[in-house]
Scaffold this active site. Structure first.
Site, PDB file in Angstrom:
ATOM      1  N   ARG A  30     -25.982 -78.882  51.814  1.00  0.00           N
ATOM      2  CA  ARG A  30     -25.480 -78.200  53.025  1.00  0.00           C
ATOM      3  C   ARG A  30     -26.740 -77.773  54.115  1.00  0.00           C
ATOM      4  O   ARG A  30     -26.298 -76.630  54.663  1.00  0.00           O
ATOM      5  CB  ARG A  30     -24.546 -77.229  52.671  1.00  0.00           C
ATOM      6  CG  ARG A  30     -23.022 -77.519  52.272  1.00  0.00           C
ATOM      7  CD  ARG A  30     -22.123 -78.296  53.200  1.00  0.00           C
ATOM      8  NE  ARG A  30     -20.965 -78.640  52.645  1.00  0.00           N
ATOM      9  CZ  ARG A  30     -20.207 -78.345  52.438  1.00  0.00           C
ATOM     10  NH1 ARG A  30     -19.672 -76.988  52.609  1.00  0.00           N
ATOM     11  NH2 ARG A  30     -18.993 -78.896  51.845  1.00  0.00           N
ATOM     12  N   ARG A  34     -23.353 -74.910  59.279  1.00  0.00           N
ATOM     13  CA  ARG A  34     -23.214 -73.933  60.002  1.00  0.00           C
ATOM     14  C   ARG A  34     -24.215 -72.858  59.935  1.00  0.00           C
ATOM     15  O   ARG A  34     -24.299 -71.840  60.952  1.00  0.00           O
ATOM     16  CB  ARG A  34     -21.769 -73.390  59.652  1.00  0.00           C
ATOM     17  CG  ARG A  34     -20.586 -73.930  60.369  1.00  0.00           C
ATOM     18  CD  ARG A  34     -19.269 -73.486  59.835  1.00  0.00           C
ATOM     19  NE  ARG A  34     -19.154 -73.730  58.452  1.00  0.00           N
ATOM     20  CZ  ARG A  34     -18.040 -73.544  57.740  1.00  0.00           C
ATOM     21  NH1 ARG A  34     -16.999 -72.895  58.200  1.00  0.00           N
ATOM     22  NH2 ARG A  34     -18.128 -73.911  56.495  1.00  0.00           N
ATOM     23  N   ARG A  43     -21.718 -79.443  67.308  1.00  0.00           N
ATOM     24  CA  ARG A  43     -20.230 -79.626  66.891  1.00  0.00           C
ATOM     25  C   ARG A  43     -19.444 -78.935  67.723  1.00  0.00           C
ATOM     26  O   ARG A  43     -17.962 -79.262  67.499  1.00  0.00           O
ATOM     27  CB  ARG A  43     -20.114 -78.595  65.564  1.00  0.00           C
ATOM     28  CG  ARG A  43     -20.473 -79.501  64.178  1.00  0.00           C
ATOM     29  CD  ARG A  43     -19.749 -80.829  64.190  1.00  0.00           C
ATOM     30  NE  ARG A  43     -18.301 -80.711  64.067  1.00  0.00           N
ATOM     31  CZ  ARG A  43     -17.656 -79.857  63.283  1.00  0.00           C
ATOM     32  NH1 ARG A  43     -18.051 -79.475  62.215  1.00  0.00           N
ATOM     33  NH2 ARG A  43     -16.369 -79.704  63.387  1.00  0.00           N
ATOM     34  N   TYR A 154      -8.608 -82.910  45.562  1.00  0.00           N
ATOM     35  CA  TYR A 154      -7.967 -82.719  46.852  1.00  0.00           C
ATOM     36  C   TYR A 154      -6.603 -83.554  46.948  1.00  0.00           C
ATOM     37  O   TYR A 154      -5.849 -83.022  47.669  1.00  0.00           O
ATOM     38  CB  TYR A 154      -9.073 -83.209  47.677  1.00  0.00           C
ATOM     39  CG  TYR A 154     -10.212 -82.207  47.832  1.00  0.00           C
ATOM     40  CD1 TYR A 154      -9.763 -80.823  48.625  1.00  0.00           C
ATOM     41  CD2 TYR A 154     -11.464 -82.218  47.539  1.00  0.00           C
ATOM     42  CE1 TYR A 154     -11.139 -79.797  48.548  1.00  0.00           C
ATOM     43  CE2 TYR A 154     -12.391 -81.300  47.599  1.00  0.00           C
ATOM     44  CZ  TYR A 154     -12.341 -79.976  48.032  1.00  0.00           C
ATOM     45  OH  TYR A 154     -13.279 -79.229  48.150  1.00  0.00           O
TER      46      TYR A 154
HETATM   47  O1  CP3 Z   1     -26.005 -80.943  54.550  1.00  0.00           O
HETATM   48  C1  CP3 Z   1     -25.009 -81.506  53.874  1.00  0.00           C
HETATM   49  O2  CP3 Z   1     -25.082 -81.193  52.548  1.00  0.00           O
HETATM   50  C2  CP3 Z   1     -24.338 -82.774  54.607  1.00  0.00           C
HETATM   51  C3  CP3 Z   1     -23.222 -82.724  54.344  1.00  0.00           C
HETATM   52  C4  CP3 Z   1     -22.112 -82.545  53.581  1.00  0.00           C
HETATM   53  C5  CP3 Z   1     -20.835 -81.926  54.048  1.00  0.00           C
HETATM   54  N1  CP3 Z   1     -19.886 -82.126  52.917  1.00  0.00           N
HETATM   55  C6  CP3 Z   1     -20.621 -81.479  55.376  1.00  0.00           C
HETATM   56  C7  CP3 Z   1     -19.425 -80.685  55.707  1.00  0.00           C
HETATM   57  C8  CP3 Z   1     -21.848 -83.002  52.224  1.00  0.00           C
HETATM   58  C9  CP3 Z   1     -22.654 -83.383  51.179  1.00  0.00           C
HETATM   59  C10 CP3 Z   1     -20.327 -82.369  51.853  1.00  0.00           C
HETATM   60  C11 CP3 Z   1     -19.986 -82.853  50.620  1.00  0.00           C
HETATM   61  C12 CP3 Z   1     -18.334 -82.129  50.100  1.00  0.00           C
HETATM   62  N2  CP3 Z   1     -17.348 -81.816  51.081  1.00  0.00           N
HETATM   63  C13 CP3 Z   1     -18.420 -81.541  48.925  1.00  0.00           C
HETATM   64  C14 CP3 Z   1     -19.326 -81.706  47.713  1.00  0.00           C
HETATM   65  C15 CP3 Z   1     -20.476 -80.515  47.913  1.00  0.00           C
HETATM   66  C16 CP3 Z   1     -19.956 -79.093  47.484  1.00  0.00           C
HETATM   67  O3  CP3 Z   1     -19.852 -78.505  48.650  1.00  0.00           O
HETATM   68  O4  CP3 Z   1     -19.772 -79.121  46.695  1.00  0.00           O
HETATM   69  C17 CP3 Z   1     -17.090 -81.123  49.031  1.00  0.00           C
HETATM   70  C18 CP3 Z   1     -16.448 -80.171  47.869  1.00  0.00           C
HETATM   71  C19 CP3 Z   1     -16.399 -81.349  50.322  1.00  0.00           C
HETATM   72  C20 CP3 Z   1     -15.154 -80.857  50.614  1.00  0.00           C
HETATM   73  C21 CP3 Z   1     -15.272 -80.035  51.968  1.00  0.00           C
HETATM   74  N3  CP3 Z   1     -15.508 -80.389  53.303  1.00  0.00           N
HETATM   75  C22 CP3 Z   1     -15.409 -78.470  51.881  1.00  0.00           C
HETATM   76  C23 CP3 Z   1     -15.247 -77.593  50.877  1.00  0.00           C
HETATM   77  C24 CP3 Z   1     -15.737 -77.893  53.162  1.00  0.00           C
HETATM   78  C25 CP3 Z   1     -15.836 -76.716  53.701  1.00  0.00           C
HETATM   79  C26 CP3 Z   1     -14.690 -75.971  54.369  1.00  0.00           C
HETATM   80  C27 CP3 Z   1     -15.193 -75.178  55.291  1.00  0.00           C
HETATM   81  O5  CP3 Z   1     -15.204 -75.010  56.539  1.00  0.00           O
HETATM   82  O6  CP3 Z   1     -15.768 -73.971  54.743  1.00  0.00           O
HETATM   83  C28 CP3 Z   1     -15.793 -79.284  54.198  1.00  0.00           C
HETATM   84  C29 CP3 Z   1     -15.992 -79.479  55.528  1.00  0.00           C
HETATM   85  C30 CP3 Z   1     -17.274 -79.697  55.864  1.00  0.00           C
HETATM   86  N4  CP3 Z   1     -18.051 -80.581  55.135  1.00  0.00           N
HETATM   87  C31 CP3 Z   1     -18.366 -78.839  56.533  1.00  0.00           C
HETATM   88  C32 CP3 Z   1     -19.526 -79.483  56.691  1.00  0.00           C
HETATM   89  C33 CP3 Z   1     -20.774 -79.129  57.317  1.00  0.00           C
HETATM   90  C34 CP3 Z   1     -17.952 -77.604  57.315  1.00  0.00           C
HETATM   91  C35 CP3 Z   1     -17.367 -78.230  58.708  1.00  0.00           C
HETATM   92  C36 CP3 Z   1     -17.673 -77.420  59.840  1.00  0.00           C
HETATM   93  O7  CP3 Z   1     -18.794 -77.091  60.197  1.00  0.00           O
HETATM   94  O8  CP3 Z   1     -16.904 -76.657  60.533  1.00  0.00           O
END
Ligand code: CP3
Length: 347
Positions: A30, A34, A43, A154
């Site tokens: 991540r 954010r 974004r 999910y």
């Molecule tokens: O820098 C990075 O790691 C790049 C990208 C990345 C994202 N999601 C971007 C994202 C990666 C590798 C993921 C994988 C992902 N997505 C996982 C596995 C990694 C982990 O955290 O265990 C999981 C479980 C998800 C499912 C998911 N998508 C979650 C739990 C969330 C967060 C919800 C939130 O808003 O708190 C997302 C959305 C998401 N994916 C965001 C990002 C940057 C947030 C979106 C935003 O900025 O509004």
């Protein structure tokens, strides 16, 4: 800090193969997200999944943390549910919540709502990867996908879950349907990974984020075979594979043997202990507690030095957090961690 000429000879890829390195490579799960004001700026006004399908935005966001922190790798900006949506699954990402479905998966008929994924469904993903790789030069790009269990959770729960009860109920109540669902998800994840590697990604990470919710017996019986199939589909891709989950201390030996070059370690197990648990002959990735980035710098520095020290017991160590960067993290601290890792580990 990356000075090697090609990504395949970079510290990250070399460490993942257990080869000698000029310094311990570091990147953060991540890292694109954010915590960065430049991310929030890009974004603004664009939906998450739409962002993930727009090469201009994906390229810019993926490169942001590399420019800012000088990390040793970029992680492809996408999400584990992107390939599901691309295949036709009706799934969304709700800000602050995560992936959500209006109609969760519950029966055999629902399998029809999860089509196979083919490369022609994600030409934008290949294009984004090619553009990023061109911009990165010698810095490697890590491609990724979600593992079948985490994706299935999910789909079955309809969103993030505290206890994964519907998932476990289906797994135990209808193992045949569970296996068919996971076989479908294996196909989708493997296809998503292959597109990224064929377009130029130099390493890949399989996220089984929620595997730590399983008992060892359930993991071995219902999950490991599907994860093995996913990783095996990439065995000949020519790039190192990293396998990571949260709270997986008890599962580490099984996860490490699933067909992966590198085992990712979350912050709950000391790295030295984790290396012992997996037999000491495999490169590891991890594992600074992301919450400690909020502590005074002396604490962060002490922890970074301890983890680097412990990592020396493995044939390779990729420094990372034990899970993703928390949104309120001060990005200045992340940059300092990168500098410290490079300085302390330089040989
Ligand atoms: O820098 C990075 O790691 C790049 C990208 C990345 C994202 N999601 C971007 C994202 C990666 C590798 C993921 C994988 C992902 N997505 C996982 C596995 C990694 C982990 O955290 O265990 C999981 C479980 C998800 C499912 C998911 N998508 C979650 C739990 C969330 C967060 C919800 C939130 O808003 O708190 C997302 C959305 C998401 N994916 C965001 C990002 C940057 C947030 C979106 C935003 O900025 O509004």
């Amino acid at each position: 800090m990356t000075t090697s000429a090609s990504p395949s000879d970079s510290p990250l890829v070399r460490a993942a193969r257990g080869e000698t390195v000029s310094h311990t490579p570091v990147w953060f799960m991540r890292q694109a997200g954010r915590s960065l004001p430049e991310y929030r700026e890009v974004r603004r006004g664009t939906d998450m999944l739409e962002t993930c399908r727009t090469p201009d935005l994906v390229t810019e966001i993926t490169l942001q943390p590399v420019r800012r922190h000088r990390v040793d790798a970029a992680i492809f900006f996408s999400d584990i549910v992107v390939p599901l949506q691309a295949a036709g699954v009706d799934i969304d990402i709700e800000p602050g919540v995560g992936p959500v479905l209006d109609e969760p998966f519950a029966s055999r008929e629902d399998l029809d709502r999860i089509p196979e994924l083919t490369a022609d469904m994600i030409p934008d993903i290949a294009e984004s990867v090619r553009r990023i790789v061109l911009e990165l030069g010698p810095t490697p790009l890590i491609g990724f996908a979600g593992a079948p269990f985490t994706l299935a959770s999910y789909l079955i729960e309809g969103g993030p879950s505290r206890n994964h009860e519907l998932t476990k109920s289906l797994m135990h109540g209808d193992p045949e349907l569970w296996n068919d669902l996971c076989a479908r998800l294996t196909q989708i994840s493997a296809a998503f990974l292959k597109v990224q590697v064929e377009a130029g990604a130099s390493a890949l990470q399989l996220f089984d984020s929620w595997a730590g919710f399983l008992s060892k017996a359930d993991y071995r019986r219902y999950v490991l075979p599907h994860t093995q199939a996913t990783l095996a589909a990439l065995a000949d891709a020519g790039v190192p594979r990293i396998h990571f989950g949260v709270g997986t201390g008890e599962l580490l030996p099984d996860m490490a043997a699933a067909g992966t070059e590198v085992i990712g370690v979350d912050y709950r197990v000391n790295l030295a202990e984790a290396i012992e648990r997996v037999g000491g002959d495999q490169p590891v990735q991890g594992n600074l507690d992301p919450a400690l980035l909020f502590a005074p710098w002396e604490v962060v520095e002490r922890e970074v030095r301890r983890i680097l020290d412990e990592g020396r017991a493995a044939p390779g160590h990729i420094f990372n957090l034990g899970h993703g960067v928390l949104p309120d993290t001060d990005p200045v601290v992340l940059t300092r961690v990168v500098e410290l890792v490079h300085e302390v580990s330089a040989r």
